[in-house]
Design a protein around this motif. Structure first.
Motif, PDB file in Angstrom:
ATOM      1  N   TYR A   1      36.689  43.789  43.965  1.00 43.33           N
ATOM      2  CA  TYR A   1      37.960  44.186  43.403  1.00 43.33           C
ATOM      3  C   TYR A   1      39.178  43.009  43.773  1.00 43.33           C
ATOM      4  O   TYR A   1      40.045  43.245  43.099  1.00 43.33           O
ATOM      5  CB  TYR A   1      37.945  45.449  45.175  1.00 43.33           C
ATOM      6  CG  TYR A   1      38.947  45.708  45.344  1.00 43.33           C
ATOM      7  CD1 TYR A   1      39.466  46.649  43.861  1.00 43.33           C
ATOM      8  CD2 TYR A   1      40.198  45.427  46.167  1.00 43.33           C
ATOM      9  CE1 TYR A   1      40.415  47.652  44.430  1.00 43.33           C
ATOM     10  CE2 TYR A   1      41.048  46.162  46.218  1.00 43.33           C
ATOM     11  CZ  TYR A   1      41.735  47.232  45.004  1.00 43.33           C
ATOM     12  OH  TYR A   1      43.003  47.467  44.864  1.00 43.33           O
ATOM     13  N   GLU A   2      38.600  42.364  45.123  1.00 46.34           N
ATOM     14  CA  GLU A   2      40.282  41.399  45.246  1.00 46.34           C
ATOM     15  C   GLU A   2      40.084  40.502  43.744  1.00 46.34           C
ATOM     16  O   GLU A   2      41.340  39.598  43.449  1.00 46.34           O
ATOM     17  CB  GLU A   2      39.505  40.038  46.090  1.00 46.34           C
ATOM     18  CG  GLU A   2      39.645  40.911  47.609  1.00 46.34           C
ATOM     19  CD  GLU A   2      41.111  42.147  48.292  1.00 46.34           C
ATOM     20  OE1 GLU A   2      42.202  41.221  47.541  1.00 46.34           O
ATOM     21  OE2 GLU A   2      40.276  42.937  48.389  1.00 46.34           O
TER      22      GLU A   2
ATOM     23  N   GLU B   1      41.041  43.094  37.171  1.00 51.35           N
ATOM     24  CA  GLU B   1      42.848  43.154  37.086  1.00 51.35           C
ATOM     25  C   GLU B   1      42.611  44.368  38.106  1.00 51.35           C
ATOM     26  O   GLU B   1      41.630  45.531  37.660  1.00 51.35           O
ATOM     27  CB  GLU B   1      43.205  43.346  35.825  1.00 51.35           C
ATOM     28  CG  GLU B   1      43.590  41.911  34.916  1.00 51.35           C
ATOM     29  CD  GLU B   1      43.385  41.990  34.005  1.00 51.35           C
ATOM     30  OE1 GLU B   1      43.805  43.511  33.439  1.00 51.35           O
ATOM     31  OE2 GLU B   1      43.721  40.521  33.195  1.00 51.35           O
ATOM     32  N   LYS B   2      44.107  45.326  38.075  1.00 53.81           N
ATOM     33  CA  LYS B   2      44.216  46.912  38.811  1.00 53.81           C
ATOM     34  C   LYS B   2      45.067  47.472  37.789  1.00 53.81           C
ATOM     35  O   LYS B   2      46.549  47.046  37.356  1.00 53.81           O
ATOM     36  CB  LYS B   2      44.465  46.332  40.159  1.00 53.81           C
ATOM     37  CG  LYS B   2      43.293  46.629  41.199  1.00 53.81           C
ATOM     38  CD  LYS B   2      43.651  44.837  41.160  1.00 53.81           C
ATOM     39  CE  LYS B   2      42.325  44.274  42.723  1.00 53.81           C
ATOM     40  NZ  LYS B   2      42.787  42.834  42.721  1.00 53.81           N
TER      41      LYS B   2
ATOM     42  N   SER C   1      48.677  50.226  38.054  1.00 55.46           N
ATOM     43  CA  SER C   1      49.638  50.325  38.174  1.00 55.46           C
ATOM     44  C   SER C   1      49.398  50.536  40.272  1.00 55.46           C
ATOM     45  O   SER C   1      50.225  50.759  40.830  1.00 55.46           O
ATOM     46  CB  SER C   1      51.092  51.054  38.174  1.00 55.46           C
ATOM     47  OG  SER C   1      50.341  52.489  37.933  1.00 55.46           O
ATOM     48  N   GLU C   2      47.897  51.528  40.303  1.00 53.56           N
ATOM     49  CA  GLU C   2      47.885  52.173  41.879  1.00 53.56           C
ATOM     50  C   GLU C   2      47.274  51.378  42.124  1.00 53.56           C
ATOM     51  O   GLU C   2      46.308  51.760  43.328  1.00 53.56           O
ATOM     52  CB  GLU C   2      47.997  53.395  41.593  1.00 53.56           C
ATOM     53  CG  GLU C   2      48.583  54.399  41.188  1.00 53.56           C
ATOM     54  CD  GLU C   2      49.914  54.420  42.180  1.00 53.56           C
ATOM     55  OE1 GLU C   2      49.371  54.565  43.221  1.00 53.56           O
ATOM     56  OE2 GLU C   2      50.912  54.726  41.603  1.00 53.56           O
ATOM     57  N   ASN C   3      46.870  50.058  41.450  1.00 58.85           N
ATOM     58  CA  ASN C   3      45.431  49.191  42.871  1.00 58.85           C
ATOM     59  C   ASN C   3      44.122  49.562  42.386  1.00 58.85           C
ATOM     60  O   ASN C   3      43.276  49.443  43.137  1.00 58.85           O
ATOM     61  CB  ASN C   3      46.178  48.917  44.001  1.00 58.85           C
ATOM     62  CG  ASN C   3      47.264  47.626  44.226  1.00 58.85           C
ATOM     63  OD1 ASN C   3      47.297  47.214  43.100  1.00 58.85           O
ATOM     64  ND2 ASN C   3      47.602  48.319  44.786  1.00 58.85           N
ATOM     65  N   ASN C   4      44.440  50.671  41.250  1.00 57.84           N
ATOM     66  CA  ASN C   4      42.103  50.668  40.969  1.00 57.84           C
ATOM     67  C   ASN C   4      41.826  49.539  40.427  1.00 57.84           C
ATOM     68  O   ASN C   4      42.873  49.033  39.239  1.00 57.84           O
ATOM     69  CB  ASN C   4      42.306  52.528  39.930  1.00 57.84           C
ATOM     70  CG  ASN C   4      43.458  53.210  41.422  1.00 57.84           C
ATOM     71  OD1 ASN C   4      42.791  53.686  42.356  1.00 57.84           O
ATOM     72  ND2 ASN C   4      44.046  54.085  40.844  1.00 57.84           N
TER      73      ASN C   4
ATOM     74  N   SER D   1      44.318  55.493  44.441  1.00 56.64           N
ATOM     75  CA  SER D   1      45.123  54.132  44.269  1.00 56.64           C
ATOM     76  C   SER D   1      44.083  53.076  45.457  1.00 56.64           C
ATOM     77  O   SER D   1      42.255  53.830  46.014  1.00 56.64           O
ATOM     78  CB  SER D   1      46.166  54.574  44.928  1.00 56.64           C
ATOM     79  OG  SER D   1      45.719  54.223  46.900  1.00 56.64           O
ATOM     80  N   GLY D   2      43.912  52.196  45.234  1.00 58.73           N
ATOM     81  CA  GLY D   2      42.592  51.161  45.842  1.00 58.73           C
ATOM     82  C   GLY D   2      41.303  51.129  45.641  1.00 58.73           C
ATOM     83  O   GLY D   2      40.380  51.015  46.034  1.00 58.73           O
TER      84      GLY D   2
ATOM     85  N   ASP E   1      40.552  54.101  47.883  1.00 60.30           N
ATOM     86  CA  ASP E   1      40.278  52.851  48.235  1.00 60.30           C
ATOM     87  C   ASP E   1      38.800  53.342  48.891  1.00 60.30           C
ATOM     88  O   ASP E   1      37.851  52.912  50.060  1.00 60.30           O
ATOM     89  CB  ASP E   1      41.090  52.650  50.423  1.00 60.30           C
ATOM     90  CG  ASP E   1      41.711  51.584  49.570  1.00 60.30           C
ATOM     91  OD1 ASP E   1      42.683  51.208  49.359  1.00 60.30           O
ATOM     92  OD2 ASP E   1      42.804  52.537  51.111  1.00 60.30           O
TER      93      ASP E   1
END
Length: 361
Positions: A282-283, A286-287, A289-292, A305-306, A324
């Motif tokens: 995950y780190e 690419e994500k 705009s909501e870090n998905n 998100s996440g 998450d």
């Protein structure tokens, strides 16, 4: 290319923390986990072949994966695949590979590298390995690459070197290896400044590592020494089938590195990730705009998100109100769990195996 440069790629693990994509029949090193068009094994082979002759790159793997290796690396010879008939950790297979290489080229230097690491700056990786090659060709030292820690990670082992060497360039003698710490201990390591993550990338001459086995693992050495007349010949397979399971189940860290006073670490000059878990993947991807992180599939996220999400290419997924989470749908198995519990995936795999059978694990 320097004909004395060799590589051994470690590609025998199951990678159960990437379940359900990674299974015993098709582990993570054979998957394109990054969406790059190449499997992790193919990426590692390509990275090493930039400066090591392709014919000098060996793949250490479980015997059941031999055909998978040859299918993914069609340019190599079958003799470059070194199959382990039994799982015995890293020390026995490294000694076995070193003896094989020494028989072909007594002046060889070798790098041992996992098949599943993410390294973006391949030129910096090349420069670091060659620096260690050049030093270990002249001296019987054992080198490892250490990664500058960016946060107090409790999932890695650490390498301690002398405080007075902080900021100095080049190889530094290792004071000690430290086990995976708890959070407070890891914070202390970072504060001290003379601790590096242990990346499990090792460089040495075949003479140097074999000499270390003679000194610190005499029984192990004696077992594999008996095979010297057979290595790189038709009799090798029979010898290994008969003797390999007798080897002690021990890592190279415990067997050699924690005992030798000739171990040096080079702080790596490249970015690195061991891609050991869904969270570490995950780190690096690419994500939105909501870090998905939408790895694969047609995915609509609402008030979420996440998350890390991987679905079959032809599937539409709607994720609403989750934060998450790991969401993976792969070949009849759906995994939905908080990222914070990803270390429990190994336990889940065992439970699934007990309840539903091996076909899903």
């Amino acid at each position: 290319m320097n004909k004395n440069y060799y590589a051994v790629i470690m590609a025998g693990g199951v990678g159960s923390r990437f379940w359900p994509v990674s299974t015993a029949d098709f582990p993570k090193q054979f998957h394109d986990m990054l969406g790059s068009g190449e499997s992790l094994l193919q990426k590692t082979f390509g990275r090493l072949s930039r400066f090591i002759p392709q014919e000098n790159i060996y793949i250490l793997t479980n015997a059941r994966y031999t055909e998978l290796v040859l299918k993914q690396l069609p340019g190599i010879s079958p003799v470059q695949v070194v199959p382990e008939p039994a799982m015995r950790n890293t020390a026995p297979c490294i000694l076995y590979a070193a003896l094989k290489i020494r028989k072909s080229n007594p002046e060889a230097v070798m790098v041992v590298a996992p098949s599943d690491h993410w390294i973006e700056d391949e030129e910096a990786f090349k420069a670091d390995v060659i620096q260690c090659f050049e030093r270990s060709a002249k001296e019987p030292i054992l080198c490892t690459l250490g990664i500058q820690p960016t946060f107090p990670n409790t999932g890695f082992g650490y390498i301690e070197y002398a405080k007075e060497a902080i900021g100095k360039a080049g190889l530094q003698q290792v004071v000690q290896f430290r086990e995976k710490p708890d959070y407070q201990t890891a914070r202390g390591f970072l504060k001290q400044g003379n601790f590096l993550w242990n990346a499990g990338i090792f460089i040495w001459s075949v003479k140097g590592i074999i000499r270390a086995f003679e000194k610190y693992q005499a029984d192990q050495y004696a077992l594999f020494e008996k095979g010297i007349p057979f290595y790189n010949s038709p009799g090798e397979t029979d010898f290994i089938e008969e003797h390999y399971s007798q080897a002690a189940n021990i890592s190279i860290d415990y067997a050699i590195l924690e005992q030798s006073d000739q171990v040096y670490v080079l702080p790596a000059s490249f970015d690195w990730n061991d891609l050991g878990t869904w969270g570490s993947l995950y780190e690096k991807v690419e994500k939105d705009s909501e870090n998905n992180a939408k790895l694969q599939g047609n995915i609509l996220c609402r008030e979420s998100s996440g998350n890390l999400i991987r679905l079959p290419d032809n599937k539409i997924g709607v994720v609403d109100g989750l934060r998450d989470y790991i969401i993976v749908d792969h070949e009849g198995v759906l995994l939905v769990m908080p990222k914070s519990k990803e270390q429990e995936i190994k336990q889940l795999v065992a439970q699934v195996k007990d309840q539903f059978g091996e076909r899903y694990t």
